[in-house]
Design an enzyme around this catalytic site. Structure first.
Site, PDB file in Angstrom:
ATOM      1  N   SER A 230       0.843  -1.196   0.000  1.00 36.91           N
ATOM      2  CA  SER A 230       0.000   0.000   0.000  1.00 36.91           C
ATOM      3  C   SER A 230       0.877   1.243   0.000  1.00 36.91           C
ATOM      4  O   SER A 230       1.776   1.368   0.813  1.00 36.91           O
ATOM      5  CB  SER A 230      -0.895  -0.006   1.240  1.00 36.91           C
ATOM      6  N   CYS A 231       0.627   2.162  -0.957  1.00 35.71           N
ATOM      7  CA  CYS A 231       1.390   3.408  -0.995  1.00 35.71           C
ATOM      8  C   CYS A 231       0.417   4.586  -0.880  1.00 35.71           C
ATOM      9  O   CYS A 231      -0.780   4.405  -1.055  1.00 35.71           O
ATOM     10  CB  CYS A 231       2.197   3.510  -2.296  1.00 35.71           C
ATOM     11  N   PRO A 232       0.929   5.781  -0.576  1.00 29.55           N
ATOM     12  CA  PRO A 232       0.033   6.901  -0.279  1.00 29.55           C
ATOM     13  C   PRO A 232      -0.985   7.227  -1.383  1.00 29.55           C
ATOM     14  O   PRO A 232      -2.160   7.400  -1.096  1.00 29.55           O
ATOM     15  CB  PRO A 232       0.983   8.078  -0.063  1.00 29.55           C
TER      16      PRO A 232
ATOM     17  N   GLY B 138      -1.656   5.272  -4.020  1.00 33.55           N
ATOM     18  CA  GLY B 138      -2.337   4.026  -4.355  1.00 33.55           C
ATOM     19  C   GLY B 138      -2.585   3.849  -5.843  1.00 33.55           C
ATOM     20  O   GLY B 138      -3.527   3.190  -6.250  1.00 33.55           O
TER      21      GLY B 138
ATOM     22  N   THR C  50       1.909   0.628  -5.232  1.00 29.52           N
ATOM     23  CA  THR C  50       1.236  -0.488  -4.581  1.00 29.52           C
ATOM     24  C   THR C  50       1.326  -1.735  -5.463  1.00 29.52           C
ATOM     25  O   THR C  50       1.620  -2.829  -4.992  1.00 29.52           O
ATOM     26  CB  THR C  50      -0.244  -0.129  -4.364  1.00 29.52           C
TER      27      THR C  50
END
Lengths: 453, 147
Positions: free
Chosen positions: A8-10, A12, A16
């Site tokens: 999960s990345c900020p 998204g 991700t």
């Protein structure tokens, strides 16, 4: 050997999925069975189930956002960033393979430790989660009720008409009925994840039914959430029966406890407050009218749908039961219109102090306030009660007092601006409007000043 | 939904002129602006740079995927650019980046577009895809790589 992963990345949008693919490619090369859950802007995909978690050797968390770690209690967690997974997926997987299963006690202690510093921030976060889920219900319900009023303020009483249907959809049998349960349910959800939803929503529904309003709902949400957390900690089942926890033990026990507390502990005082307030107001009849108007204003804005507000409204509605225009009813309606209007004004005056969602809800609050749907103020009051409630109470008190001072009268129990054009519905219309506007401006300016960034 | 809607033939440059990170972001954004996707270039570039601050989208292996989610974006879009010389993008492996995909997503976007972007991101992790991208010379060949 089975390894799990969450990426999960900020934003998204890209990382991700790159991290997920990198892990999958590396796993293939290393001959490892892997399942990767991606939490991107389309939501969680390929979600890890309890079954996955129970059968896995370890889990790799390649995340730059807050993900729920509680569900991985009992298996080793390799915590890393998305970047690490893209750069060195093999290294991460190797760490996961090498990880030794951790004794259960240790895991729980570790999790507790890492959650401890959240503290105050946590309570606010839980409240905001509930509020953000509630907002669309308030807006949808409020606007539909207002639309129903547009057909005439008593049009909804005729069964089978469109106005009646709109009231069914928007009102207490529809969107408005779900408002407090959703608030309470998602506060509990934020605290205790999925198991919190049932006791939270049921607690919220009971709160609405016993007339405890949204303040009761907030209480129910926190109570439900922490009850589940406590139950999870105290109840220890043998391994073979652990599967019963989420499906049977937690929902039944937590909902039972919640319901009993709401009905037997909270129900009594709420009714007592309502009765006492009503008796007190009746005693005030015949005293200084302007003072009475101010008190009604304070009460209307205090808990919006709770026992104090209901007492004021019931008192006002009783004064017109004989069909006579009443000054008290006029003050009640004016004071009930002010909270959403004042909040809407403050979202315009202090734009940067509100989130985008709140500013949007602020636009709807204009319509809700104008329609005497005081509930339009609830999401704002629930999110920041200490600043919002006093501001709108002062605005409403001033409006109530002015309405009495100008001897404005009202012959109907509801309707907001929709009744204003009806001949003889309102006495001293111009000054009635002035009363509403003055209270709105004072409340709005006050709130815009008090509100923190 | 296929990617040709996001990455049209007008949004491709096989020979980027820029030599620095900031310039290449501007150059790629310019491609999207000229194609009518971005309403406020400064605003969008701001969003992209803000994302870069968290950590570089230069994911190494010669690939960079600067992206921004911003209200200045009218519709989801991708532009592709290639630099044979390579550009320092502060990448994770500290090597210059050759392949650039700038991704523009509006504040409110539907899942269909996001799923396409996710799919492209996944493909870029494959060595053979990257190798082919270094050698394509027409838009048709570029699209073929992703099929």
């Amino acid at each position: 050997m089975k390894i799990l992963a969450v990426t999960s990345c900020p934003t998204g949008i890209a990382h991700t999925y790159m991290a997920a693919e990198a892990l999958q490619l590396a796993a293939k090369e290393m001959n490892i069975d892997i399942k990767v859950e991606t939490q991107g802007s389309v939501g969680a995909e390929n979600v890890l189930t309890d079954e996955d978690i129970n059968s896995a050797h370890a889990v790799v968390l390649a995340v730059d956002t807050n993900v729920d770690k509680a569900r991985f209690q009992g298996i080793p967690m390799i915590e890393a960033s998305v970047k690490d997974a893209i750069k060195d997926a093999k290294g991460l997987l190797q760490r996961a393979v090498d990880a030794k299963p951790v004794a259960k006690e240790n895991v729980e202690q570790k999790v507790e430790k890492s959650e401890a510093p959240k503290g105050k921030q946590g309570v606010y976060k839980h409240l905001m989660t509930g509020v953000s889920f509630m907002i669309p219900f308030v807006v949808a319900g409020g606007i539909l009720i207002a639309l129903s009023f547009a057909f005439g303020i008593t049009a909804f009483q005729t069964e089978g008409t469109l106005a009646w249907a709109l009231m069914q959809i928007g009102g207490g049998t529809g969107a408005f009925g779900l408002m407090v349960p959703i608030l309470a349910g998602y506060i509990a959800f934020s605290i205790a994840d999925r198991p919190g939803l049932v006791p939270g929503m049921v607690g919220g529904l009971i709160s609405a039914n016993i007339g405890a309003g949204f303040l009761g709902g907030i209480l129910a949400g926190f109570l439900a959430g922490y009850t589940v957390v406590l139950l999870k900690k105290t109840i220890k089942l043998p391994k073979s029966m652990e599967g019963l926890m989420p499906v049977l033990v937690l929902p039944v026990l937590s909902t039972l406890i919640m319901g009993l507390i709401m009905i037997f502990v909270l129900g009594g005082p709420v009714k007592a407050v309502n009765d006492a307030m009503l008796a007190w107001l009746e005693g005030l009849q015949g005293t200084n009218a302007v003072l009475l108007g101010a008190i009604i204003g304070l009460m209307m804005a205090f808990d919006m749908g709770g026992p104090v507000n209901k007492a004021a409204y019931t008192f006002g509605a009783a004064t017109i039961s004989a069909g006579q225009p009443s000054m008290v009813m006029a003050a009640v309606m004016a004071a009930g219109m002010v909270p959403p209007l004042a909040i809407a004004l403050s979202t315009v005056l202090a734009k940067n102090k509100y989130t985008v969602d709140e500013r949007e809800a602020g636009k709807a609050a204009w319509a809700l306030g104008a329609s005497f749907i005081t509930e339009g103020a609830i999401p704002f009051a629930a999110a920041d009660p200490i600043r919002v409630i006093p501001s709108i109470m002062i605005g409403s008190a001033i409006t109530g007092a002015l309405s009495m001072f100008f001897k404005a009268t009202l012959a109907v129990p509801h309707g907001g601006v929709f009744v204003l054009p009806i001949p003889n519905a309102v006495g001293n219309l111009p000054m009635y409007l002035v009363s509403i506007i003055v209270g709105t401006v004072i409340g709005g300016v006050l709130l815009a000043t008090l509100k923190k960034r | 939904m296929d990617m040709t809607k996001l990455l049209t033939d007008k949004r491709v440059s096989f020979d980027l002129k820029s030599t620095t990170k900031n310039d290449v972001i501007s150059e790629l954004t310019g491609i999207l602006t000229n194609d009518g996707v971005i309403s406020d270039e400064g605003e969008f570039i701001g969003a992209v740079l803000k994302r870069e601050e968290e950590f570089s989208t230069g994911i190494g292996m010669g690939v960079a995927i600067p992206h921004g989610k911003n209200k200045a974006v009218k519709e989801p879009a991708i532009a592709f650019g290639r630099s044979s010389a390579g550009i320092d993008f502060e990448s994770m492996d500290e090597l210059p980046a050759h392949l650039f995909f700038i991704i523009a997503v509006p504040e409110k976007s539907d899942d269909v577009h996001l799923k396409v972007l996710a799919e492209i991101s996944r493909k870029l992790m494959h060595q053979d895809v990257r190798d082919k991208l270094m050698n394509v010379s027409t838009y048709e060949e570029l699209i073929e790589v992703f099929k």
